[in-house]
Design a protein around this motif. Structure first.
Motif, PDB file in Angstrom:
ATOM      1  N   ILE A 117       0.938  -1.279  -0.078  1.00  0.00           N
ATOM      2  CA  ILE A 117       0.112   0.039   0.143  1.00  0.00           C
ATOM      3  C   ILE A 117       0.882   1.060   0.096  1.00  0.00           C
ATOM      4  CG2 ILE A 117      -1.646   1.300   1.202  1.00  0.00           C
ATOM      5  CD1 ILE A 117      -2.798  -1.335   2.407  1.00  0.00           C
ATOM      6  N   PRO A 118       0.832   2.206  -0.922  1.00  0.00           N
ATOM      7  CA  PRO A 118       1.459   3.379  -1.045  1.00  0.00           C
ATOM      8  C   PRO A 118       1.538   4.122   0.212  1.00  0.00           C
ATOM      9  CG  PRO A 118       0.454   3.141  -3.037  1.00  0.00           C
ATOM     10  CD  PRO A 118      -0.198   2.166  -2.093  1.00  0.00           C
ATOM     11  N   ILE A 119       2.460   4.488   0.772  1.00  0.00           N
ATOM     12  CA  ILE A 119       2.455   5.330   1.922  1.00  0.00           C
ATOM     13  C   ILE A 119       1.770   6.729   1.854  1.00  0.00           C
ATOM     14  CG2 ILE A 119       4.370   6.499   1.802  1.00  0.00           C
ATOM     15  CD1 ILE A 119       3.147   5.714   5.127  1.00  0.00           C
ATOM     16  N   GLY A 120       1.778   7.108   0.481  1.00  0.00           N
ATOM     17  CA  GLY A 120       1.192   8.271  -0.092  1.00  0.00           C
ATOM     18  C   GLY A 120      -0.326   8.416   0.082  1.00  0.00           C
ATOM     19  N   PHE A 121      -0.844   7.141   0.006  1.00  0.00           N
ATOM     20  CA  PHE A 121      -2.174   6.851   0.227  1.00  0.00           C
ATOM     21  C   PHE A 121      -2.685   7.363   1.482  1.00  0.00           C
ATOM     22  CE2 PHE A 121      -5.986   4.290   1.163  1.00  0.00           C
ATOM     23  CZ  PHE A 121      -6.806   4.702   0.104  1.00  0.00           C
ATOM     24  N   ALA A 122      -2.043   6.580   2.583  1.00  0.00           N
ATOM     25  CA  ALA A 122      -2.462   7.209   4.090  1.00  0.00           C
ATOM     26  C   ALA A 122      -2.121   8.438   4.392  1.00  0.00           C
ATOM     27  CB  ALA A 122      -1.478   6.257   4.872  1.00  0.00           C
ATOM     28  N   LEU A 123      -1.082   9.174   3.838  1.00  0.00           N
ATOM     29  CA  LEU A 123      -0.796  10.592   4.021  1.00  0.00           C
ATOM     30  C   LEU A 123      -1.968  11.313   3.328  1.00  0.00           C
ATOM     31  CD1 LEU A 123       2.946  10.654   3.644  1.00  0.00           C
ATOM     32  CD2 LEU A 123       1.721  10.586   5.633  1.00  0.00           C
ATOM     33  N   ARG A 124      -2.588  11.015   2.453  1.00  0.00           N
ATOM     34  CA  ARG A 124      -3.499  11.660   1.675  1.00  0.00           C
ATOM     35  C   ARG A 124      -4.816  11.697   2.703  1.00  0.00           C
ATOM     36  NH1 ARG A 124      -1.917   9.765  -3.207  1.00  0.00           N
ATOM     37  NH2 ARG A 124      -3.441   8.006  -3.170  1.00  0.00           N
ATOM     38  N   SER A 125      -5.079  10.644   3.393  1.00  0.00           N
ATOM     39  CA  SER A 125      -6.300  10.768   4.184  1.00  0.00           C
ATOM     40  C   SER A 125      -6.179  11.748   5.385  1.00  0.00           C
ATOM     41  CB  SER A 125      -6.069   9.252   4.706  1.00  0.00           C
ATOM     42  OG  SER A 125      -5.004   9.232   5.841  1.00  0.00           O
ATOM     43  N   LEU A 126      -4.728  12.283   5.562  1.00  0.00           N
ATOM     44  CA  LEU A 126      -4.749  13.360   6.407  1.00  0.00           C
ATOM     45  C   LEU A 126      -5.447  14.755   6.215  1.00  0.00           C
ATOM     46  CD1 LEU A 126      -0.996  13.000   7.669  1.00  0.00           C
ATOM     47  CD2 LEU A 126      -2.930  12.002   8.854  1.00  0.00           C
TER      48      LEU A 126
ATOM     49  N   PHE B  54      -6.830  20.721   9.234  1.00  0.00           N
ATOM     50  CA  PHE B  54      -7.085  21.778  10.194  1.00  0.00           C
ATOM     51  C   PHE B  54      -7.172  21.529  11.637  1.00  0.00           C
ATOM     52  CE2 PHE B  54     -10.635  23.970  12.624  1.00  0.00           C
ATOM     53  CZ  PHE B  54     -10.290  25.158  12.514  1.00  0.00           C
ATOM     54  N   LEU B  55      -7.398  20.345  11.973  1.00  0.00           N
ATOM     55  CA  LEU B  55      -7.208  19.903  13.341  1.00  0.00           C
ATOM     56  C   LEU B  55      -5.798  19.713  13.706  1.00  0.00           C
ATOM     57  CD1 LEU B  55     -10.168  17.049  13.899  1.00  0.00           C
ATOM     58  CD2 LEU B  55     -10.131  19.752  14.526  1.00  0.00           C
ATOM     59  N   LEU B  56      -5.118  19.281  12.782  1.00  0.00           N
ATOM     60  CA  LEU B  56      -3.511  19.197  13.055  1.00  0.00           C
ATOM     61  C   LEU B  56      -2.978  20.845  13.301  1.00  0.00           C
ATOM     62  CD1 LEU B  56      -2.437  16.559  10.637  1.00  0.00           C
ATOM     63  CD2 LEU B  56      -2.787  16.086  13.156  1.00  0.00           C
ATOM     64  N   LEU B  57      -3.328  21.493  12.418  1.00  0.00           N
ATOM     65  CA  LEU B  57      -2.977  22.679  12.534  1.00  0.00           C
ATOM     66  C   LEU B  57      -3.398  23.482  13.742  1.00  0.00           C
ATOM     67  CD1 LEU B  57      -1.382  25.037  10.980  1.00  0.00           C
ATOM     68  CD2 LEU B  57      -3.462  25.849   9.798  1.00  0.00           C
ATOM     69  N   LEU B  58      -4.510  23.385  13.918  1.00  0.00           N
ATOM     70  CA  LEU B  58      -5.059  23.989  15.254  1.00  0.00           C
ATOM     71  C   LEU B  58      -4.293  23.432  16.646  1.00  0.00           C
ATOM     72  CD1 LEU B  58      -7.289  25.650  16.873  1.00  0.00           C
ATOM     73  CD2 LEU B  58      -8.756  23.646  16.913  1.00  0.00           C
ATOM     74  N   ALA B  59      -3.976  22.268  16.438  1.00  0.00           N
ATOM     75  CA  ALA B  59      -3.259  21.672  17.923  1.00  0.00           C
ATOM     76  C   ALA B  59      -1.880  22.322  17.750  1.00  0.00           C
ATOM     77  CB  ALA B  59      -3.049  20.135  17.567  1.00  0.00           C
ATOM     78  N   LEU B  60      -1.242  22.480  16.562  1.00  0.00           N
ATOM     79  CA  LEU B  60       0.055  23.044  16.598  1.00  0.00           C
ATOM     80  C   LEU B  60      -0.118  24.481  17.015  1.00  0.00           C
ATOM     81  CD1 LEU B  60       3.233  23.123  15.692  1.00  0.00           C
ATOM     82  CD2 LEU B  60       2.362  23.857  13.452  1.00  0.00           C
ATOM     83  N   LEU B  61      -0.836  25.365  16.648  1.00  0.00           N
ATOM     84  CA  LEU B  61      -1.078  26.723  17.002  1.00  0.00           C
ATOM     85  C   LEU B  61      -1.362  26.911  18.522  1.00  0.00           C
ATOM     86  CD1 LEU B  61      -3.016  28.059  14.194  1.00  0.00           C
ATOM     87  CD2 LEU B  61      -0.457  28.380  14.658  1.00  0.00           C
ATOM     88  N   LEU B  62      -2.261  25.852  19.130  1.00  0.00           N
ATOM     89  CA  LEU B  62      -2.804  26.075  20.519  1.00  0.00           C
ATOM     90  C   LEU B  62      -1.289  25.758  21.201  1.00  0.00           C
ATOM     91  CD1 LEU B  62      -6.248  24.278  20.637  1.00  0.00           C
ATOM     92  CD2 LEU B  62      -5.521  26.588  21.037  1.00  0.00           C
TER      93      LEU B  62
END
Length: 270
Positions: free
Chosen positions: A63-72, A77-85
């Motif tokens: 399974i290409p790892i890019g397929f899993a990364l696209r699921s992010l 938005f939630l990842l960016l929010l966690a980073l900013l908080l």
């Protein structure tokens, strides 16, 4: 629309690989252990070990790892929010100041803490997605029922819980596809989902939610009727076409996970 297309949660990707052939109970227990270990790691070194381990496992699963990364993308938005908080509020006063914007102060310690939390979430999502990519919903249901069977003595409805979780996972891609169809139908009638601020976009989605919920309830009723019409009866006395069996490959996978987990915890504390 792009976000819906990139949503891969709950999808099963059939392949003939060593990871797919593992017993589903092994994969469920390994995923649970992986989640616990991730929250015990205290440094980036441990995350590097787990990232390399996931990369190798995805390669073994074909399974290409890019397929899993696209699921992010849907949770970007939630990842960016966690980073900013974490950047502005995650560390006490007294750190090395990087940026000051009025009452908000970004520190070097806050930035490192934000990157640490974001990396943990990314590994958590990618790692748990591997379970559904390599295990069919039926296999997950059988494995969950086996794992929950000991708790039936204290009244836990093992079969019903496993069936509910499996149906939920199975219908995520179906609901995503149905949402996309409804959005396209609304857009053909002149609906606008891409202009305006976040509040206006959220309000524009209301005409999508009503037919989506109606369709979901109708589909659930049809599924229940179809199961009753076929005489479905779960729980005691139910037979299976494929019996679950542990093999030497499962033992090897368990030993590998223990070794990788120990190495990750060791490097994560340095």
């Amino acid at each position: 629309m792009e976000l819906l297309r990139s949503l891969s949660i709950g999808q099963y990707i059939p392949r003939d690989s060593p990871v797919h052939r593992l017993d589903p109970r092994t994969k469920i227990l390994a995923t649970a252990a992986f989640m616990v270990i991730l929250f015990l790691v205290r440094g980036f070194g441990g995350f590097a070990v787990f990232a390399a381990f996931l990369g190798i496992t995805f390669a073994l699963a074909h399974i290409p790892i890019g397929f899993a990364l696209r699921s992010l993308r849907p949770v970007l938005f939630l990842l960016l929010l966690a980073l900013l908080l974490q950047l502005f509020f995650g560390t006490p006063e007294g750190g090395t100041v990087l940026v000051r914007m009025g009452p908000l102060v970004a520190t070097r310690e806050g930035l490192l803490q934000g990157l640490f939390v974001t990396a943990r979430l990314v590994l958590l999502i990618v790692g748990t997605s591997l379970l559904t990519y390599t295990t069919s919903p039926v296999a997950i249901a059988d494995a969950l029922e086996h794992l929950l069977n000991p708790f039936r003595r204290i009244g836990v409805p093992a079969h019903e819980l496993a069936m509910m979780m499996t149906i939920a996972l199975r219908f995520i891609p179906t609901l995503v596809e149905e949402t996309e169809k409804i959005i396209k139908a609304q857009m053909s009638r002149g609906a606008d989902f891409e202009s305006g601020g976040p509040l206006r976009r959220a309000r524009a989605l209301l005409p999508v939610l009503v037919p989506l919920f109606v369709g979901a309830f109708r589909r659930a009723e049809e599924l229940a009727l179809a199961m009753e019409a076929r005489g479905y009866r779960g729980g005691e006395g139910r037979t299976r076409m494929r019996q679950l069996r542990y093999t030497s490959h499962d033992a090897l996978a368990a030993v590998t996970l223990v070794a990788v987990g120990a190495l990750g915890l060791l490097l994560g504390r340095l």
